[in-house]
Design an enzyme around this catalytic site. Structure first.
Site, PDB file in Angstrom:
ATOM      1  N   ASN A 168       0.885  -1.170   0.000  1.00 37.17           N
ATOM      2  CA  ASN A 168       0.000   0.000   0.000  1.00 37.17           C
ATOM      3  C   ASN A 168       0.920   1.216   0.000  1.00 37.17           C
ATOM      4  O   ASN A 168       1.509   1.558   1.018  1.00 37.17           O
ATOM      5  CB  ASN A 168      -0.882   0.005   1.260  1.00 37.17           C
ATOM      6  CG  ASN A 168      -1.664   1.301   1.382  1.00 37.17           C
ATOM      7  OD1 ASN A 168      -1.943   1.956   0.379  1.00 37.17           O
ATOM      8  ND2 ASN A 168      -2.004   1.684   2.613  1.00 37.17           N
ATOM      9  N   TRP A 169       1.040   1.824  -1.161  1.00 42.19           N
ATOM     10  CA  TRP A 169       2.032   2.899  -1.314  1.00 42.19           C
ATOM     11  C   TRP A 169       1.574   4.208  -0.675  1.00 42.19           C
ATOM     12  O   TRP A 169       2.359   5.142  -0.556  1.00 42.19           O
ATOM     13  CB  TRP A 169       2.318   3.130  -2.796  1.00 42.19           C
ATOM     14  CG  TRP A 169       3.111   2.030  -3.452  1.00 42.19           C
ATOM     15  CD1 TRP A 169       3.404   0.780  -2.938  1.00 42.19           C
ATOM     16  CD2 TRP A 169       3.734   2.079  -4.740  1.00 42.19           C
ATOM     17  NE1 TRP A 169       4.152   0.054  -3.828  1.00 42.19           N
ATOM     18  CE2 TRP A 169       4.374   0.835  -4.947  1.00 42.19           C
ATOM     19  CE3 TRP A 169       3.818   3.038  -5.745  1.00 42.19           C
ATOM     20  CZ2 TRP A 169       5.088   0.535  -6.114  1.00 42.19           C
ATOM     21  CZ3 TRP A 169       4.524   2.744  -6.909  1.00 42.19           C
ATOM     22  CH2 TRP A 169       5.154   1.509  -7.087  1.00 42.19           C
ATOM     23  N   LYS A 170       0.317   4.306  -0.329  1.00 43.52           N
ATOM     24  CA  LYS A 170      -0.234   5.547   0.249  1.00 43.52           C
ATOM     25  C   LYS A 170       0.013   6.716  -0.716  1.00 43.52           C
ATOM     26  O   LYS A 170      -0.047   6.534  -1.921  1.00 43.52           O
ATOM     27  CB  LYS A 170       0.364   5.804   1.626  1.00 43.52           C
ATOM     28  CG  LYS A 170       0.343   4.562   2.531  1.00 43.52           C
ATOM     29  CD  LYS A 170       0.655   4.882   3.947  1.00 43.52           C
ATOM     30  CE  LYS A 170       0.894   3.605   4.731  1.00 43.52           C
ATOM     31  NZ  LYS A 170       0.556   3.722   6.117  1.00 43.52           N
ATOM     32  N   HIS A 208      -9.242   1.678   4.623  1.00 42.83           N
ATOM     33  CA  HIS A 208      -7.964   1.815   5.329  1.00 42.83           C
ATOM     34  C   HIS A 208      -8.136   2.781   6.491  1.00 42.83           C
ATOM     35  O   HIS A 208      -8.890   3.756   6.396  1.00 42.83           O
ATOM     36  CB  HIS A 208      -6.892   2.331   4.354  1.00 42.83           C
ATOM     37  CG  HIS A 208      -5.515   2.234   4.926  1.00 42.83           C
ATOM     38  ND1 HIS A 208      -5.018   3.185   5.783  1.00 42.83           N
ATOM     39  CD2 HIS A 208      -4.550   1.289   4.795  1.00 42.83           C
ATOM     40  CE1 HIS A 208      -3.788   2.829   6.142  1.00 42.83           C
ATOM     41  NE2 HIS A 208      -3.477   1.684   5.558  1.00 42.83           N
ATOM     42  N   GLU A 213      -6.404   5.109   7.544  1.00 44.13           N
ATOM     43  CA  GLU A 213      -6.133   6.523   7.230  1.00 44.13           C
ATOM     44  C   GLU A 213      -7.339   7.171   6.552  1.00 44.13           C
ATOM     45  O   GLU A 213      -7.602   8.354   6.743  1.00 44.13           O
ATOM     46  CB  GLU A 213      -4.866   6.626   6.366  1.00 44.13           C
ATOM     47  CG  GLU A 213      -3.614   6.354   7.189  1.00 44.13           C
ATOM     48  CD  GLU A 213      -2.458   5.744   6.422  1.00 44.13           C
ATOM     49  OE1 GLU A 213      -2.448   5.796   5.185  1.00 44.13           O
ATOM     50  OE2 GLU A 213      -1.555   5.188   7.085  1.00 44.13           O
ATOM     51  N   GLU A 228      -5.623  -4.741  10.378  1.00 47.14           N
ATOM     52  CA  GLU A 228      -4.602  -3.720  10.598  1.00 47.14           C
ATOM     53  C   GLU A 228      -4.886  -2.970  11.903  1.00 47.14           C
ATOM     54  O   GLU A 228      -5.670  -2.012  11.906  1.00 47.14           O
ATOM     55  CB  GLU A 228      -4.608  -2.725   9.444  1.00 47.14           C
ATOM     56  CG  GLU A 228      -4.275  -3.343   8.102  1.00 47.14           C
ATOM     57  CD  GLU A 228      -3.563  -2.372   7.192  1.00 47.14           C
ATOM     58  OE1 GLU A 228      -2.514  -2.732   6.670  1.00 47.14           O
ATOM     59  OE2 GLU A 228      -4.030  -1.238   7.023  1.00 47.14           O
ATOM     60  N   GLY A 242       2.314   2.328  10.503  1.00 49.32           N
ATOM     61  CA  GLY A 242       3.266   3.415  10.314  1.00 49.32           C
ATOM     62  C   GLY A 242       3.946   3.855  11.607  1.00 49.32           C
ATOM     63  O   GLY A 242       4.587   4.900  11.658  1.00 49.32           O
ATOM     64  N   SER A 247       3.253  -2.225  10.217  1.00 45.58           N
ATOM     65  CA  SER A 247       4.700  -2.290  10.398  1.00 45.58           C
ATOM     66  C   SER A 247       5.277  -3.678  10.119  1.00 45.58           C
ATOM     67  O   SER A 247       6.261  -4.077  10.734  1.00 45.58           O
ATOM     68  CB  SER A 247       5.095  -1.803  11.796  1.00 45.58           C
ATOM     69  OG  SER A 247       4.658  -0.464  11.982  1.00 45.58           O
ATOM     70  N   GLY A 297       2.844  -1.197   4.200  1.00 49.22           N
ATOM     71  CA  GLY A 297       2.963   0.221   3.890  1.00 49.22           C
ATOM     72  C   GLY A 297       4.409   0.592   3.630  1.00 49.22           C
ATOM     73  O   GLY A 297       4.943   0.376   2.535  1.00 49.22           O
ATOM     74  N   GLY A 298       5.069   1.131   4.643  1.00 47.43           N
ATOM     75  CA  GLY A 298       6.438   1.649   4.506  1.00 47.43           C
ATOM     76  C   GLY A 298       7.396   0.719   3.781  1.00 47.43           C
ATOM     77  O   GLY A 298       8.121   1.144   2.863  1.00 47.43           O
TER      78      GLY A 298
HETATM   79  C1  PEP Z   1      -0.623   0.216   5.718  1.00 44.78           C
HETATM   80  O1  PEP Z   1      -0.519   1.340   5.238  1.00 44.78           O
HETATM   81  O2  PEP Z   1      -1.596  -0.493   5.427  1.00 44.78           O
HETATM   82  C2  PEP Z   1       0.422  -0.246   6.629  1.00 44.78           C
HETATM   83  C3  PEP Z   1       0.300  -1.426   7.190  1.00 44.78           C
HETATM   84  O3  PEP Z   1       1.477   0.606   6.826  1.00 44.78           O
HETATM   85  P1  PEP Z   1       2.882   0.228   7.553  1.00 44.78           P
HETATM   86  O4  PEP Z   1       3.321  -1.106   7.009  1.00 44.78           O
HETATM   87  O5  PEP Z   1       3.779   1.340   7.188  1.00 44.78           O
HETATM   88  O6  PEP Z   1       2.585   0.148   9.024  1.00 44.78           O
END
Ligand code: PEP
Length: 255
Positions: free
Chosen positions: A13-15, A98, A100, A170, A176, A216, A237-238
């Site tokens: 998930n590149w956001k 999501h 966010e 999640e 994040g 994460s 994500g990251g």
């Molecule tokens: C996400 O954006 O769905 C996510 C899990 O981010 P991260 O891996 O950065 O926590």
């Protein structure tokens, strides 16, 4: 059904990261590293990157997803993107609900449900995100929160449609933040989600659903998280923005 029979899915998930040119470069770097993957590999990218991402991944095993969609077919919804628009350019997956979007853009279980229904009707595969806030976990209501989200987000989704739904657990406190749920915490909630699906549908239907963990997940903790029986993949994500890290997670899911 045992875990080996479910499709393992690692989705990035590149956001709000990467321009179209940067997206092409990142996907060109990822593609050879995941070419032998024994799991499904998806990159969910910003709307304006979709066309470039689809072109860059042609002939590879990487599938492309969007990060949201609207439920209406068309109309006066300035700034929104319809499922038909995504489908026409070759998008296969779409991240919905999501945290966010829930936190910053007023997403509710009702709108997640509308988007999920619309995505399924258009032939897109939704990755429906659920998860509790830290405060909710501390108040010991994680299961209540998750049960409500699963029931409402999948309201009126048929058993046939469920075959095309991916659930991402999640925990909001782990996204994040660098704070990962322990493998046991992830397993506990993913198993609970499967039990809820069995209640709402039946055990066979529930056993076939891919349930990802997200929060994460990285190249250092993926092995342990993915070793759990009910953790069928990851929403990343990251770490999905660094080719080698993302590829290492894909490798962990391919074991
Ligand atoms: C996400 O954006 O769905 C996510 C899990 O981010 P991260 O891996 O950065 O926590």
């Amino acid at each position: 059904m045992d875990k080996a029979k479910r499709t393992a899915i690692i989705a990035g998930n590149w956001k709000m990261n990467k321009t179209p040119k940067e997206a092409t470069a990142l996907l060109n770097a990822i593609a050879p590293l995941v070419a032998d993957a024994d799991c499904e590999v998806i990159a969910c990218v910003p709307y304006v990157d979709l066309a470039a991402a689809i072109e860059a991944t042609e002939g590879t095993n990487i599938k492309i997803g969007a990060e949201n969609c609207h439920w209406a077919e068309s109309g006066a919804f300035t700034g929104e993107i319809s499922t038909g628009m995504l489908k026409e350019i070759g998008v296969e997956y779409v991240v919905l609900g999501h945290s966010e979007r829930r936190q910053y853009f007023g997403e509710t279980d009702e709108t997640v449900n509308k988007r999920t229904k619309a995505a399924l009707a258009a032939g897109l595969k939704p990755i429906v995100c659920v998860g509790e806030l830290l405060w909710e976990r501390e108040c010991n209501i994680t299961e209540e929160v998750i049960a409500r989200q699963i029931k409402l987000d999948l309201w009126d989704v048929t058993e046939e449609e469920l075959k095309n739904v991916v659930i991402a657990y999640e925990p909001v406190w782990a996204i994040g933040t660098g704070k990962t749920a322990t493998a046991d915490q992830a397993e506990e909630v993913c198993a609970f989600i499967r039990a809820q699906l069995a209640k709402l549908y039946n055990q066979e239907a529930a056993d076939a659903v891919t349930i990802q963990y997200g929060g994460s997940m990285n190249d250092g903790n993926a092995d342990e998280l993915l070793s759990k029986v009910n953790v069928d993949g990851g929403l990343i994500g990251g770490a999905s923005l660094v080719a080698e890290k993302f590829a290492a997670i894909v490798k962990a899911a391919s074991k």
